[in-house]
Design an enzyme around this catalytic site. Sequence first.
Site, PDB file in Angstrom:
ATOM      1  N   ASP A  67       0.810  -1.215   0.000  1.00 53.25           N
ATOM      2  CA  ASP A  67       0.000   0.000   0.000  1.00 53.25           C
ATOM      3  C   ASP A  67       0.847   1.270   0.000  1.00 53.25           C
ATOM      4  OD1 ASP A  67       0.984  -0.378   2.593  1.00 53.25           O
ATOM      5  OD2 ASP A  67      -0.958  -0.968   3.402  1.00 53.25           O
ATOM      6  N   GLU A 143      -9.301  -2.073   5.671  1.00 53.48           N
ATOM      7  CA  GLU A 143      -9.888  -1.794   6.974  1.00 53.48           C
ATOM      8  C   GLU A 143     -11.136  -2.657   7.188  1.00 53.48           C
ATOM      9  OE1 GLU A 143      -7.909  -0.260   8.736  1.00 53.48           O
ATOM     10  OE2 GLU A 143      -7.617   1.856   8.276  1.00 53.48           O
TER      11      GLU A 143
END
Length: 255
Positions: A67, A143
Amino acid sequence: MKILILATKNEAVERTVRLLHTAIRKKPNLVLGLATGGTMLDVYQSFAKSALSAGLETDKLTTFNLDEYIGLPANHPQSYRTYMNDNLFANLNIPLSQTYIPRGDALDPEEEAHRYEALLSAAGGLDFQLLGLGENGHIGFNEPSSSLASRTRVKTLTRSTRDANRRYFGCDEGVPKLAITMGIRSIMDAKSIVLLATGSEKAQAVFDMIEGPVSASCPASALQFHQNTTIILDQSSAAELRNTEYYQHVHKDGV
Ligand code: PGA
């Protein structure tokens, strides 16, 4: 899942490094998925040092990071490109052209996410993915509530993730709100996965990941569906597990 519980954080780190060595020795042109975060700092330090002393061939590796923060150019001190260059690539014999990280300053982040997923696929997919674990159960920046079928895309960071990373930015305002992250499906396509989690602050997420139900509420629980995942823990991060006796029976002291 292979669950290895080591006595100390240091032993957990060294076990992770050993698995990296074994994988690279077996396949020097490994496509290697890499993580960032505090936990990986010790791994990269030890790996770079031992790779050098053991004469491990690292110049044929291709690496893909999980990421990157949106809005940060590669040369920003808190970008994951800077983190990787400083903490690993500078100490390893690997051409930077073989190291991929999403471009946080891309004009169109969605398009960048698609480009990244296509690059990953063109490289033949991940042979080995190294993962950390968020206190909220995230892997990469997937998430809670992330689709378990997700591919690389833009995600909004949670309050708890931004709080956990504030220490690197100095003030709350500086922590980006968005990131490009490999998806859970992208990670699950890796041939083998090694997740390292240490410290008591990870104990609840470790329980949810291993013994909880598979649920988008704990993205790491998707790993229960993966056929070749090793979870490396220290005593503190394993503290909430109920079946420790069994894990110790199968792999005593992580052996
Ligand atoms: P940490 O982050 O190693 O800094 O705890 C892990 C993660 O968020 O994946």
